[in-house]
Design a protein around this motif. Structure first.
Motif, PDB file in Angstrom:
ATOM      1  N   VAL A  24       0.861  -1.186   0.000  1.00 23.70           N
ATOM      2  CA  VAL A  24       0.000   0.000   0.000  1.00 23.70           C
ATOM      3  C   VAL A  24       0.894   1.231   0.000  1.00 23.70           C
ATOM      4  CG1 VAL A  24      -1.807   1.242   1.230  1.00 23.70           C
ATOM      5  CG2 VAL A  24      -1.795  -1.248   1.245  1.00 23.70           C
ATOM      6  N   ARG A  26       1.851   4.913   0.722  1.00 25.87           N
ATOM      7  CA  ARG A  26       1.523   5.931   1.715  1.00 25.87           C
ATOM      8  C   ARG A  26       2.663   6.937   1.724  1.00 25.87           C
ATOM      9  NH1 ARG A  26      -2.847   4.324   1.284  1.00 25.87           N
ATOM     10  NH2 ARG A  26      -4.300   3.674   2.872  1.00 25.87           N
ATOM     11  N   ILE A  44      -5.726   0.345   6.037  1.00 29.58           N
ATOM     12  CA  ILE A  44      -4.558  -0.485   6.340  1.00 29.58           C
ATOM     13  C   ILE A  44      -4.939  -1.575   7.335  1.00 29.58           C
ATOM     14  CG2 ILE A  44      -2.260  -0.515   7.406  1.00 29.58           C
ATOM     15  CD1 ILE A  44      -2.273   0.785   4.662  1.00 29.58           C
ATOM     16  N   ARG A  48      -4.651  -5.532   6.665  1.00 28.10           N
ATOM     17  CA  ARG A  48      -3.763  -6.324   7.529  1.00 28.10           C
ATOM     18  C   ARG A  48      -4.519  -7.446   8.238  1.00 28.10           C
ATOM     19  NH1 ARG A  48       0.560  -1.932   9.743  1.00 28.10           N
ATOM     20  NH2 ARG A  48       2.083  -2.386   8.105  1.00 28.10           N
ATOM     21  N   VAL A  53       0.764  -6.989   4.941  1.00 28.13           N
ATOM     22  CA  VAL A  53       0.776  -5.735   4.186  1.00 28.13           C
ATOM     23  C   VAL A  53       2.105  -5.030   4.431  1.00 28.13           C
ATOM     24  CG1 VAL A  53      -0.281  -3.440   3.997  1.00 28.13           C
ATOM     25  CG2 VAL A  53      -1.720  -5.456   4.301  1.00 28.13           C
ATOM     26  N   ILE A  55       3.819  -1.219   3.873  1.00 27.34           N
ATOM     27  CA  ILE A  55       3.580   0.183   3.568  1.00 27.34           C
ATOM     28  C   ILE A  55       4.782   0.665   2.772  1.00 27.34           C
ATOM     29  CG2 ILE A  55       3.144   2.478   4.498  1.00 27.34           C
ATOM     30  CD1 ILE A  55       0.986   0.340   5.137  1.00 27.34           C
TER      31      ILE A  55
END
Length: 130
Positions: A24, A26, A44, A48, A53, A55
């Motif tokens: 993801v 960010r 998030i 998760r 996941v 970031i």
């Protein structure tokens, strides 16, 4: 089984071929107030709850914020699947659809739900530096 720390301070098995199934973005646009009306932390958290996941800093696709990349599992890679880039993931329903698809196997294992097909985009090519 030996473990290695990952970018989130968690540990993973050194034998795990894909420590993260979802990446993801960010950074400058994704996950910021520039994308209004989205509970970025809840997004998030929800992902998760379904899958590991990672970031990421900027993925250079700011015009598609919020960007989520779904990586294939080992079985998906064996089937020839490549990562699937999803853009404009700014709705809780889209997050739920991603979580469900990944739980079902994701790229190369489970067919991409029609609704997620609306979010798929081709990632930008990274420029070589130096």
């Amino acid at each position: 089984m030996p473990e290695k720390p990952d970018g989130d301070g968690r540990h993973r098995s050194s034998l795990d071929p894909v420590p993260y199934r979802v990446v993801v973005c960010r950074d400058c646009c994704c996950g910021t107030s520039k994308v209004t009306g989205v509970d970025h932390a809840a997004q998030i958290e929800r992902l998760r709850a379904a899958v590991p996941v990672r970031i990421s800093d900027c993925l250079d696709a700011c015009d598609q914020a919020n960007v989520v990349v779904v990586r294939p599992s080992a079985a998906g890679r064996a089937a020839g699947a490549r990562p699937v880039w999803l853009g404009l993931v700014n709705d809780p329903d889209a997050t739920e659809d991603i979580a469900a698809w990944v739980r079902a196997g994701g790229p190369g294992v489970a067919p991409l739900p029609d609704i997620l097909g609306l979010y798929v985009f081709t990632p930008p090519r990274r420029r070589a530096t130096g």
